[in-house]
Design an enzyme around this catalytic site. Structure first.
Site, PDB file in Angstrom:
ATOM      1  N   ARG A  74     -31.150   1.783 -29.611  1.00 40.14           N
ATOM      2  CA  ARG A  74     -30.221   1.832 -28.465  1.00 40.14           C
ATOM      3  C   ARG A  74     -29.644   0.443 -28.229  1.00 40.14           C
ATOM      4  O   ARG A  74     -30.302  -0.567 -28.497  1.00 40.14           O
ATOM      5  CB  ARG A  74     -30.947   2.297 -27.205  1.00 40.14           C
ATOM      6  CG  ARG A  74     -31.558   3.681 -27.335  1.00 40.14           C
ATOM      7  CD  ARG A  74     -32.243   4.082 -26.042  1.00 40.14           C
ATOM      8  NE  ARG A  74     -32.953   5.336 -26.186  1.00 40.14           N
ATOM      9  CZ  ARG A  74     -32.946   6.310 -25.263  1.00 40.14           C
ATOM     10  NH1 ARG A  74     -32.276   6.142 -24.148  1.00 40.14           N
ATOM     11  NH2 ARG A  74     -33.617   7.420 -25.461  1.00 40.14           N
ATOM     12  N   ARG A  86       7.943  -9.033  12.933  1.00 41.59           N
ATOM     13  CA  ARG A  86       9.048  -9.473  12.085  1.00 41.59           C
ATOM     14  C   ARG A  86      10.352  -8.883  12.616  1.00 41.59           C
ATOM     15  O   ARG A  86      10.451  -7.674  12.846  1.00 41.59           O
ATOM     16  CB  ARG A  86       8.832  -9.014  10.635  1.00 41.59           C
ATOM     17  CG  ARG A  86       9.908  -9.522   9.681  1.00 41.59           C
ATOM     18  CD  ARG A  86       9.677  -9.042   8.262  1.00 41.59           C
ATOM     19  NE  ARG A  86       9.988  -7.625   8.098  1.00 41.59           N
ATOM     20  CZ  ARG A  86       9.842  -6.958   6.950  1.00 41.59           C
ATOM     21  NH1 ARG A  86       9.350  -7.575   5.887  1.00 41.59           N
ATOM     22  NH2 ARG A  86      10.141  -5.687   6.869  1.00 41.59           N
ATOM     23  N   CYS A 108       1.119 -12.180   3.982  1.00 39.11           N
ATOM     24  CA  CYS A 108       1.247 -10.848   4.582  1.00 39.11           C
ATOM     25  C   CYS A 108       1.835  -9.831   3.609  1.00 39.11           C
ATOM     26  O   CYS A 108       2.172  -8.722   4.010  1.00 39.11           O
ATOM     27  CB  CYS A 108       2.090 -10.895   5.854  1.00 39.11           C
ATOM     28  SG  CYS A 108       3.801 -11.422   5.589  1.00 39.11           S
ATOM     29  N   ARG A 148       6.720  -4.477  10.968  1.00 39.70           N
ATOM     30  CA  ARG A 148       8.084  -4.313  10.445  1.00 39.70           C
ATOM     31  C   ARG A 148       8.863  -3.428  11.411  1.00 39.70           C
ATOM     32  O   ARG A 148       8.730  -2.207  11.398  1.00 39.70           O
ATOM     33  CB  ARG A 148       8.023  -3.696   9.046  1.00 39.70           C
ATOM     34  CG  ARG A 148       7.402  -4.629   8.005  1.00 39.70           C
ATOM     35  CD  ARG A 148       6.951  -3.893   6.765  1.00 39.70           C
ATOM     36  NE  ARG A 148       5.722  -3.137   7.038  1.00 39.70           N
ATOM     37  CZ  ARG A 148       4.762  -2.917   6.145  1.00 39.70           C
ATOM     38  NH1 ARG A 148       4.873  -3.407   4.932  1.00 39.70           N
ATOM     39  NH2 ARG A 148       3.697  -2.220   6.460  1.00 39.70           N
ATOM     40  N   HIS A 172       8.688   1.312  -2.290  1.00 40.34           N
ATOM     41  CA  HIS A 172       8.713   1.759  -0.896  1.00 40.34           C
ATOM     42  C   HIS A 172       7.624   2.793  -0.631  1.00 40.34           C
ATOM     43  O   HIS A 172       6.868   2.701   0.349  1.00 40.34           O
ATOM     44  CB  HIS A 172      10.098   2.336  -0.568  1.00 40.34           C
ATOM     45  CG  HIS A 172      10.214   2.860   0.833  1.00 40.34           C
ATOM     46  ND1 HIS A 172       9.919   4.165   1.168  1.00 40.34           N
ATOM     47  CD2 HIS A 172      10.569   2.252   1.989  1.00 40.34           C
ATOM     48  CE1 HIS A 172      10.105   4.341   2.458  1.00 40.34           C
ATOM     49  NE2 HIS A 172      10.506   3.194   2.986  1.00 40.34           N
ATOM     50  N   GLU A 214       9.706 -15.743   1.763  1.00 43.19           N
ATOM     51  CA  GLU A 214       9.828 -14.748   0.694  1.00 43.19           C
ATOM     52  C   GLU A 214      10.935 -15.080  -0.297  1.00 43.19           C
ATOM     53  O   GLU A 214      11.248 -14.281  -1.176  1.00 43.19           O
ATOM     54  CB  GLU A 214      10.024 -13.344   1.276  1.00 43.19           C
ATOM     55  CG  GLU A 214      10.937 -13.287   2.467  1.00 43.19           C
ATOM     56  CD  GLU A 214      10.864 -11.980   3.236  1.00 43.19           C
ATOM     57  OE1 GLU A 214      10.386 -10.966   2.681  1.00 43.19           O
ATOM     58  OE2 GLU A 214      11.297 -11.964   4.386  1.00 43.19           O
ATOM     59  N   ASN A 216       5.601  -9.799  -1.640  1.00 44.29           N
ATOM     60  CA  ASN A 216       6.342  -8.715  -2.303  1.00 44.29           C
ATOM     61  C   ASN A 216       7.701  -9.231  -2.776  1.00 44.29           C
ATOM     62  O   ASN A 216       8.031  -9.203  -3.960  1.00 44.29           O
ATOM     63  CB  ASN A 216       6.547  -7.532  -1.355  1.00 44.29           C
ATOM     64  CG  ASN A 216       5.237  -6.918  -0.897  1.00 44.29           C
ATOM     65  OD1 ASN A 216       4.180  -7.255  -1.399  1.00 44.29           O
ATOM     66  ND2 ASN A 216       5.320  -6.025   0.060  1.00 44.29           N
ATOM     67  N   ASP A 217       8.525  -9.695  -1.819  1.00 43.68           N
ATOM     68  CA  ASP A 217       9.851 -10.191  -2.179  1.00 43.68           C
ATOM     69  C   ASP A 217       9.771 -11.518  -2.928  1.00 43.68           C
ATOM     70  O   ASP A 217      10.594 -11.793  -3.809  1.00 43.68           O
ATOM     71  CB  ASP A 217      10.719 -10.352  -0.931  1.00 43.68           C
ATOM     72  CG  ASP A 217      11.471  -9.065  -0.589  1.00 43.68           C
ATOM     73  OD1 ASP A 217      11.524  -8.171  -1.457  1.00 43.68           O
ATOM     74  OD2 ASP A 217      12.001  -8.953   0.522  1.00 43.68           O
TER      75      ASP A 217
END
EC number: 2.7.9.1
Length: 850
Positions: free
Chosen positions: A79, A588, A801, A532, A426, A715, A738-739
């Site tokens: 094994r 925001r 964030c 948002r 999205h 961003e 993200n951006d």
């Protein structure tokens, strides 16, 4: 007995043998521990990592010395024993030593059918894994003497030599094959994917076969003492007579269960002493090995042998319950309990999950974008989703890709499935925020919106058909499969309470509505790091007013429409402040381009013309004028706030009036106002001047004093590079990764899913940068921005964030960089709390070990 040769070293596993996990692997070390606990382990010899490397290189000496550790004629198994159980290894080979003479001997003592089954099994395994012949050639339905004879003839025909009869020759080739399999390219890549270092070694254990074939009660089984799905204390497992190991215990095997119940005969009934010993061994192993163990065993003529013990494979919820109970029983300390649970495993406790079950058939796969599972009727647009919800009928919203106008449908749906998109599309972002199971990038399906059908896996599903989406694994099932409910129980809360005692970075939540805020509060987020506000405008009553504002020709007309939105925004913010009870709330200002609030179809534009009492031609012309070739880089964020300042004026007023209202009934509120998509200091100056003016007006009108903090969402790459001058007018910088990732790469997060897997496979990117923070490129911008901002303003608050904020790897980066907090989707908050605690514990332990 310790043996050393010039080319290979091996050791019989005894109480005092020099066996370590780093030299011989986890299995060898575990067997030594079982021996030290006086468990009946068959005689076993361990080969070190160095020995296996030598064998892989072709340096295989005579194994006569090794074989002398076992009685003559003893059947053996080999094994794998890698350093970490998760790294795997080649499959076990049983019954080494079976040959014509041994077949005759066992036929005399146990009967020809037993001997034939053993011999055939060995021939099949040897042919497939050692000689590398086609396993289908040796596949038989039932073991019998003609089948064995045919297998031996086929082997000789293919290899042009008889099946090896000498046990030493057999063992030599088995060891060589397993050693080379570990060093193969595909095996290296597979274990690297599981986190193994490039130079990871493999040990091998050669163990005496412990029967399972005797005339008395004989067989093989596995036993464990917790439910692997829930973690509840109970004996589970399987046992089969006349079997030799785990391979005989599959779901289709004719097995008996361990404990006596309505299912009939059990091991407890048939062999009570062996069963009692197993229960005793399990209790000993739990205390001494400090873990819930699964024991593999055989019984030979009523005599019990323990072959192996491994940690019980378990779900996330079982892992949490187990470690909390081990702490309660004073077996392990809290810090060790925290380190034993993978942060992402907590997702299983927060959402419903598919119950693993035979018969569940996957017909479509995509990207697992938001965890959890749900079933419901197929719907293809938001209107149908809302109608389904009004009838209390769960539904799954299916779209090519979602847009902001799908928000209402997503709120109404039980799950979301899209053909396009990636981890930060999205649908993925909103799905995680809502705690909604979501699969994106399911390119294997085709949607016909007119016919309202989904085609995938050779099947056609129509609107109203029921499917199940598993956002944890990215799998879609036909029909409604069984689900496990969330497990936010005492064990979950206890573990995270321990995490909060040791973590040293703040954890906030991205929350857009009062419902999101309640979830964040329940999960002990330390405030809202990103609200948002645009998502608040997609409710039916607000969307119409928003569109009136978009089609207004003058500033006074825009203000008139925004005045109608003001009380709605104020109520939203008041609700957020009251729910968070004095914790920070970062809001925001409006970010998306205005065209996202307009219909995208001719019929939708016609309905809007009726609602606004305007000619269709005017509606169409204005919609075309607002459309942009690349809205990601167009009229959005702070650019809207400067060119249409009435929008930000209204939002600032709503924030400040809500601040006064919430502070009058509860803890003082200090709102944080964040400006999106900034790239120049002058943008911040202009917006700050107007926000300050609105604050002064509200103070005068309300006769109330309040404070607020104004900051910037970083961003764009330029904002990161010019953070030093931007910080002159900002109390905080929050990096929206993200951006920032999109703009750094020049890559659309919605379209990247089409080729990202190919890029990762070809090592262009080590990982999808929208899923895992790019610490080399985007990370350098974060470090530059934070350093330059704090050089200008030493007390500057710095945070992340973006969607990366909930990833343990990103939290480690932010913690090392001295960020004050990370903010993530509400359902990622528990994951982030545990990950942050683990980082603090490991850093402390590393310092203490120096």
């Amino acid at each position: 007995m310790q043996k050393y040769m010039s080319l290979i070293d091996y050791a019989e596993i005894t109480n005092s043998a020099p066996i370590t996990r780093r030299s011989h692997g986890w299995r060898a070390k575990c067997l030594q521990r079982l021996i030290r606990l006086d468990m009946p382990v068959p005689r076993t010899v361990a080969l070190s990592f160095g020995a296996v490397r030598s064998i892989a290189a072709g340096q295989v000496p005579s194994l006569g010395g090794l074989m002398s550790a076992f009685p003559k004629g003893q059947l053996l198994s080999v094994r794998p024993s890698s350093e970490n159980t998760a790294w795997g290894g080649p499959g076990a080979i049983l019954n080494i030593g079976m040959n014509d003479a041994k077949h005759a001997e066992i036929s005399e003592t146990c009967g020809e059918p037993v001997a034939t089954a053993l011999y055939l099994r060995f021939v099949q395994a040897y042919a497939a894994y050692v000689a590398r012949l086609d396993p289908d050639m040796f596949d038989v339905t039932e073991p019998c003497l003609p089948a064995l004879q045919a297998a031996l003839r086929d082997y000789e025909s293919e290899m042009e030599e008889p099946f090896p009869q000498h046990p030493i020759a057999q063992l030599t080739e088995v060891l060589r094959s397993m050693a080379r399999a570990w060093e193969g390219t595909s095996a290296r890549l597979l274990r690297q994917a599981k986190g193994a270092p490039l130079e990871a070694g493999l040990g091998l254990v050669v163990q005496a076969m412990a029967g399972g074939i005797g005339r008395g009660e004989s067989g093989a089984g596995i036993i464990q003492f917790i439910d692997p799905v829930t973690g509840a204390t109970q004996i589970t497992g399987r046992y089969k007579s006349e079997a030799q190991g785990r391979g005989d215990l599959g779901p289709d095997a004719d097995v008996m269960y361990l404990t006596h119940d309505k299912r009939g005969a059990s091991l407890e009934d048939r062999c009570p002493q062996a069963f009692a010993d197993l229960v005793r061994f399990g209790a000993i192993a739990r205390v001494k090995l400090r873990e819930e163990m699964q024991i593999e065993f055989t019984i030979d003529d009523g005599v019990l042998w323990v072959l192996d013990a491994v940690k019980v494979p378990r779900s996330g919820r079982a892992a949490v319950r187990t470690v909390v109970q081990l702490v309660a029983d004073k077996i392990i300390p809290k810090d060790e309990a925290l380190l034993r649970v993978a942060p992402n495993a907590l997702s299983e406790l927060l959402h419903r999950q598919v119950l693993p079950k035979r018969g569940n058939t996957v017909f479509l796969k995509g990207i697992a974008a938001s965890p959890g599972a749900a079933h419901g009727k197929l719907v293809f647009d938001s209107t149908a989703a809302q109608a389904s919800a009004s009838r209390d009928e769960p539904c799954i919203l299916v779209r090519r890709e979602t847009s902001p106008e799908d928000i209402r449908g997503m709120h109404a749906a039980s799950g979301v499935l899209t053909e396009r998109g990636g981890m930060t599309s999205h649908a993925a972002v909103i799905g995680r925020g809502l705690g909604l199971p979501c699969i994106v990038g399911a390119s294997g399906m085709r949607i016909d919106r007119r016919a309202k059908t989904l085609t995938a896996g050779g099947q056609v599903f129509r609107e109203g058909d029921v499917i199940t989406v598993d956002g944890t694994r990215g799998e879609v099932y036909a029909g409604a499969v069984d689900l496990l409910e969330p497990a936010l129980d005492d064990s979950f809360r206890t573990l995270l309470g321990w995490a909060d005692e040791v973590r040293d970075i703040g954890i906030r939540a991205n929350a857009d509505t009062p419902a999101d805020a309640r979830i964040a509060r329940d999960f002990k987020a330390q405030g809202i790091g990103l609200c948002r506000t645009e998502h608040m405008f997609f409710e039916d009553d607000r969307l119409t007013v928003m569109r009136e504002m978009i089609f207004a020709d003058t500033a006074p007309d825009r203000r008139a429409a925004l005045d109608r939105l003001l009380p709605m925004q104020r109520a939203d913010f008041t609700g957020l402040f009251e729910i968070m009870q004095g914790l920070p709330v970062c809001i925001r200002l409006f970010d998306p381009p205005l065209h996202e609030f307009l219909p995208h179809t001719r019929e939708g534009l016609r309905q809007l013309a009726d609602a606004l009492d305007k000619p269709l031609s005017e509606i169409t012309r204005r919609a075309e004028a607002l459309s942009e070739f690349n809205p990601m880089l167009g009229m959005r964020g702070v650019r809207l706030g400067i060119t249409l300042p009435e929008i930000y004026d209204m939002q600032a007023r709503a924030i400040f009036e809500a601040t006064v209202a919430a502070s009058s009934t509860g803890a003082p509120v200090v709102p944080e106002i964040m400006i999106p998509l900034v790239s120049a200091m002058r943008e911040v100056e202009i917006v700050k001047a107007r926000v300050d003016a609105v604050a002064a007006a509200v103070r005068a009108e309300q006769g109330a004093e309040f404070d607020y903090r104004l900051g910037v969402m970083v961003e764009t790459p330029r904002a990161a590079l010019r953070a030093g001058e931007i910080a002159n007018h900002a109390a905080f910088l929050s990096f929206g990764t993200n951006d920032l990732t999109q703009m750094t790469y020049g890559l659309s997060r919605d379209d990247a899913g089409r080729f990202m897997s190919e890029y990762v496979q070809q090592r262009v990117f080590p990982e999808d940068p929208f899923h895992m923070l790019d610490v080399d490129g985007v990370g350098e911008l974060l470090l530059l921005g934070a350093a330059r901002g704090r050089a200008t303003r030493p007390g500057l608050t710095v945070s992340m964030c973006g969607e990366h904020g909930g990833n343990p790897e990103s939290i480690a980066f932010c913690r090392d960089a001295g960020f004050d907090y990370v903010s993530c989707s509400p359902f990622r908050v528990p994951v982030a709390r545990l990950a942050a605690a683990q980082l603090a514990i490991r850093e402390r332990d590393a310092k203490n070990s120096r």
